[in-house]
Design a protein around this motif. Structure first.
Motif, PDB file in Angstrom:
ATOM      1  N   ASN A 523       0.828  -1.198   0.000  1.00 38.28           N
ATOM      2  CA  ASN A 523       0.000   0.000   0.000  1.00 38.28           C
ATOM      3  C   ASN A 523       0.867   1.254   0.000  1.00 38.28           C
ATOM      4  O   ASN A 523       1.998   1.250   0.485  1.00 38.28           O
ATOM      5  CB  ASN A 523      -0.923   0.015   1.221  1.00 38.28           C
ATOM      6  N   ILE A 524       0.323   2.334  -0.559  1.00 40.28           N
ATOM      7  CA  ILE A 524       1.011   3.616  -0.534  1.00 40.28           C
ATOM      8  C   ILE A 524       0.787   4.248   0.833  1.00 40.28           C
ATOM      9  O   ILE A 524      -0.352   4.484   1.235  1.00 40.28           O
ATOM     10  CB  ILE A 524       0.489   4.551  -1.640  1.00 40.28           C
ATOM     11  N   PRO A 525       1.854   4.503   1.590  1.00 44.63           N
ATOM     12  CA  PRO A 525       1.690   5.057   2.934  1.00 44.63           C
ATOM     13  C   PRO A 525       1.069   6.458   2.904  1.00 44.63           C
ATOM     14  O   PRO A 525       1.255   7.216   1.949  1.00 44.63           O
ATOM     15  CB  PRO A 525       3.120   5.118   3.468  1.00 44.63           C
ATOM     16  N   THR A 526       0.327   6.779   3.934  1.00 48.68           N
ATOM     17  CA  THR A 526      -0.259   8.104   4.073  1.00 48.68           C
ATOM     18  C   THR A 526       0.141   8.681   5.423  1.00 48.68           C
ATOM     19  O   THR A 526       0.521   7.962   6.341  1.00 48.68           O
ATOM     20  CB  THR A 526      -1.792   8.045   3.993  1.00 48.68           C
ATOM     21  N   TYR A 545       9.213  -1.758   3.247  1.00 49.88           N
ATOM     22  CA  TYR A 545      10.106  -1.469   2.124  1.00 49.88           C
ATOM     23  C   TYR A 545       9.630  -0.231   1.378  1.00 49.88           C
ATOM     24  O   TYR A 545      10.435   0.594   0.936  1.00 49.88           O
ATOM     25  CB  TYR A 545      10.153  -2.677   1.192  1.00 49.88           C
ATOM     26  N   VAL A 546       8.319  -0.088   1.251  1.00 52.50           N
ATOM     27  CA  VAL A 546       7.759   1.032   0.486  1.00 52.50           C
ATOM     28  C   VAL A 546       8.043   2.357   1.166  1.00 52.50           C
ATOM     29  O   VAL A 546       8.461   3.323   0.535  1.00 52.50           O
ATOM     30  CB  VAL A 546       6.244   0.850   0.268  1.00 52.50           C
ATOM     31  N   TYR A 559       6.995   5.858  -4.226  1.00 48.20           N
ATOM     32  CA  TYR A 559       6.258   4.767  -3.597  1.00 48.20           C
ATOM     33  C   TYR A 559       5.847   3.738  -4.640  1.00 48.20           C
ATOM     34  O   TYR A 559       5.983   2.529  -4.441  1.00 48.20           O
ATOM     35  CB  TYR A 559       5.006   5.297  -2.893  1.00 48.20           C
ATOM     36  N   GLN A 560       5.311   4.199  -5.758  1.00 45.09           N
ATOM     37  CA  GLN A 560       4.813   3.275  -6.769  1.00 45.09           C
ATOM     38  C   GLN A 560       5.938   2.442  -7.362  1.00 45.09           C
ATOM     39  O   GLN A 560       5.765   1.247  -7.634  1.00 45.09           O
ATOM     40  CB  GLN A 560       4.084   4.031  -7.887  1.00 45.09           C
ATOM     41  N   THR A 561       7.098   3.049  -7.551  1.00 44.63           N
ATOM     42  CA  THR A 561       8.241   2.300  -8.060  1.00 44.63           C
ATOM     43  C   THR A 561       8.625   1.180  -7.109  1.00 44.63           C
ATOM     44  O   THR A 561       8.916   0.052  -7.528  1.00 44.63           O
ATOM     45  CB  THR A 561       9.445   3.242  -8.269  1.00 44.63           C
TER      46      THR A 561
END
Length: 688
Positions: A523-526, A545-546, A559-561
């Motif tokens: 997931n993309i952290p917020t 890791y993200v 993040y997406q990479t």
């Protein structure tokens, strides 16, 4: 093409046009119930097709069991995946494009539309457009089935269905348990020294350039300051510099997507050095974790039945005894001060010497040219005394570097005094928070002198305990590994390299084995107030890791990479994932038909075997064989790596202490000679 192969294409195409095991009798074909009466899997135009009929049509394949599996895999994928309207639209678009191509080819080749159509149909292995349509639908089903497995089967995170894992939580756990991925950063300094695998003298007589020595010293100085590991890597590393030293990012290879795993092909000193550190030196891992690592990484021991016949090869090494090599911080800084020195302090040439006696090479061979695991330790407090000892070795009249004696050194040895001042200044400027108590027992090459200093014996001895070692500033000690492959050429055209690795483990898979899979969520952290632990961008409290990096809040591109890196690793780590998809499809079909059983083995027998014919056994044996063969190949690769690594460590520890030039010889070189009558020449390996 053979008529039989066209029949096979027809059977598979007919399978594709139906939703999960629904009958389409108006098209002249139907599916029996799950018992597949007398082994019949489909009836086409009144003709029954048994598995053996399809198998016979595939005799040209590499192996009968593989042919059975390929056929079964396609069929269950189609039966588990209904044809959708979007598939039909896509297929019609493809056929329309084909027709346009046939018209164009007819005009270009001076042929007819029909001739081009029949040629294309023959290449596809079908009789007419209707069969082509069914075949393309079949392929669409198989493709959709695979995509669904990779992308749509999200799992759960502590009871909530929030899609935090690529493929599934279960698959992520499998990836972690079978690959044990390390998240690692490193800094590489390439050097000119020779490859020890082809030249044994390289263990104790490596020659590096002044630029190499300066860069090694500069890296250590920067790492010892307030600079972050990543920023030093970005500026100074000869590898992964653009990624701040992080390994991974190669999404074309599952093994190289996120860092280092069991299947990653890194040089032994790097990969096995990290495993050896964790197994024998890391005080933060439990005994249970270390035992698991031994099994996973094939670390030679009585617990692992490998083809390494003697565990004594490991037990006899320093790391096998629970010790690492220590590099004094002052030595690393001094290398930068003497990097260019090829003559005596006076500027005169030193007789009968070559690069072996250059100060930078003596320091390199004594401390950095070591293929075992090393750490840099803070020796700031001892530096004045050790510097004095070096001066006294060549001039016993110097008894102090304070008061009047300091003035005497300035007058008599101005170059040495300036070296002392510069190194002392750098030592005083280090960030003390970068040095931590890592619970390490350190050793080094130490020389004992006799016969008035003309004779010496160098051996591996313990360093005073309690030394603090250089870390990345986040509590992770920096591992130093001398490694290399192939050519020792320092230019960019070389396909190999020799170098010094500075390694930091950002995340260790054995630190919390039960929950390690959580580190690999996608997931993309917020940073919102309502973000839960799994969604938080606070790496310190909720590491992943993200969110190891701070992404651009405007587009989340970083993040997406990193998410794509994880996806590549999890989706591609199992070379036999085709079998997992096949087994998943069997379960889906079995549950759709309410077939009794609770395992793939039971469902597979029901679907692919009857009293007359048993097709499940060769299929399941084919799967088992390939899985075991993959496991065996991985084990053999690790075993061969360990054998080579241990041979290198034992050889180096046997010969290097006996032949390395003692550090006292630096003072003689800088003084311009080796005693009034050359009595120190033998000690310093000088050849007339």
């Amino acid at each position: 093409m053979m008529k039989g192969m066209k029949s096979l294409a027809l059977v598979l195409a007919l399978s594709a046009t139906a939703s999960a095991l629904t009958s389409c009798s108006d098209d002249g074909y139907s599916y029996p119930d799950y018992n597949w009466r007398d082994g019949v899997i489909v009836t086409v135009g009144g003709k029954d097709y048994k598995y053996e009929d399809i198998y016979d049509l595939m005799k040209g394949e590499r192996g009968s069991a593989e042919a059975l599996f390929n056929t079964a895999s396609d069929i269950v994928a189609q039966l588990a995946t209904p044809v959708t309207s979007s598939m039909e639209v896509d297929v019609e678009g493809k056929i329309s494009d084909m027709k346009e191509e046939w018209r164009t080819n007819a005009d270009t080749n001076g042929t007819s539309y029909r001739e081009e159509m029949e040629k294309a149909l023959d290449e596809q292995g079908v009789e007419d457009e209707d069969e082509l349509r069914k075949k393309l639908l079949s392929e669409a089903q198989v493709s959709e089935n695979s995509s669904a497995f990779y992308n749509d089967q999200y799992g759960t995170y502590k009871g909530t269905d929030d899609g935090l894992y690529h493929i599934s939580e279960q698959m992520t756990k499998r990836y972690v348990e079978e690959e044990r991925p390390y998240h690692i950063s490193h800094i590489l300094v390439k050097v000119d020294a020779s490859d020890a695998s082809s030249d044994a003298s390289a263990y104790y007589d490596g020659h590096i350039s002044s630029a190499n020595a300066s860069k090694i010293s500069q890296v250590v100085r920067q790492l010892s300051s307030s600079s972050s590991f990543g920023s030093v890597a970005q500026v100074l590393s000869d590898d992964a510099a653009a990624n701040y030293g992080e390994l991974g990012g190669d999404t074309s290879s599952a093994a190289n997507a996120v860092g280092m795993s069991l299947s990653t092909s890194y040089v032994n000193e790097f990969k096995l050095g990290v495993y050896a550190y964790d197994t024998f030196l890391n005080p933060n891992l439990t005994r249970e974790a270390k035992d698991q690592l031994v099994k996973d990484a094939r670390v030679p021991s009585d617990d692992v039945q490998s083809d390494i016949t003697s565990t004594s090869a490991l037990e006899s090494t320093e790391i096998g005894k629970g010790k690492a090599f220590g590099i004094p911080l002052s030595v690393a800084l001094t290398m930068g001060q003497v990097a260019d020195q090829t003559r005596a302090d006076s500027g005169a040439a030193v007789s009968y010497t070559d690069e072996t006696q250059y100060p930078r090479n003596i320091l390199f061979n004594t401390y950095f040219n070591n293929h075992a695991v090393s750490f840099i330790y803070d020796d700031s407090a001892e530096y004045p005394a050790s510097f004095l000892a070096q001066i006294q070795a060549a001039d016993p009249s110097i008894t102090s570097i304070e008061g009047d004696a300091e003035t005497a050194i300035q007058v008599k040895y101005p170059e040495r005094y300036q070296e002392y001042v510069r190194v002392k200044r750098q030592l005083d400027a280090i960030d003390q928070n970068k040095f931590i108590d890592a619970g390490l027992d350190l050793v080094s090459y130490q020389t004992e002198y006799s016969d008035g200093g003309t004779s010496a014996k160098t051996s591996i001895k313990d360093i005073q305990s309690g030394k603090k070692v250089l870390s990345d500033g986040k509590g992770n000690p920096i591992i130093i590994a001398r490694a290399g492959t192939g050519s020792s050429s320092g230019d960019d055209s070389s396909t190999g390299y020799q170098g010094i690795h500075f390694i930091t483990v950002n995340h260790d898979p054995y630190s919390d084995m039960a929950n390690d899979f959580e580190y690999w969520r996608v997931n993309i952290p917020t940073s919102g107030e309502n973000a839960n632990a799994a969604e938080s961008s606070d790496y310190a409290t909720n590491p992943s890791y993200v969110n190891f990096v701070n992404s651009d809040p405007g587009n989340n591109s970083s993040y997406q990479t990193r998410i794509d890196n994880i996806k590549a690793a999890v989706a591609g780590f199992d070379s036999n994932l085709t079998y997992a998809i096949f087994e998943s499809n069997i379960e889906k079909v079995a549950k759709t038909l309410n077939i009794p059983g609770s395992s793939v083995e039971e469902w597979g027998k029901a679907l692919f075997s009857t009293e007359l014919d048993d097709y499940w056994t060769p299929i399941s044996e084919f799967i088992r064989y390939n899985r075991e063969n993959s496991d065996l190949s991985a084990e053999q690769t690790l075993d061969e790596g360990w054998k080579s690594y241990l041979n290198m460590l034992n050889l180096q520890e046997d010969i290097a202490p006996q032949r390395v030039v003692p550090t006292v010889c630096i003072s003689y070189f800088q003084g311009g000679g080796y005693g009034d009558n050359g009595e120190m020449e033998a000690l310093c390996h000088v050849e007339r």
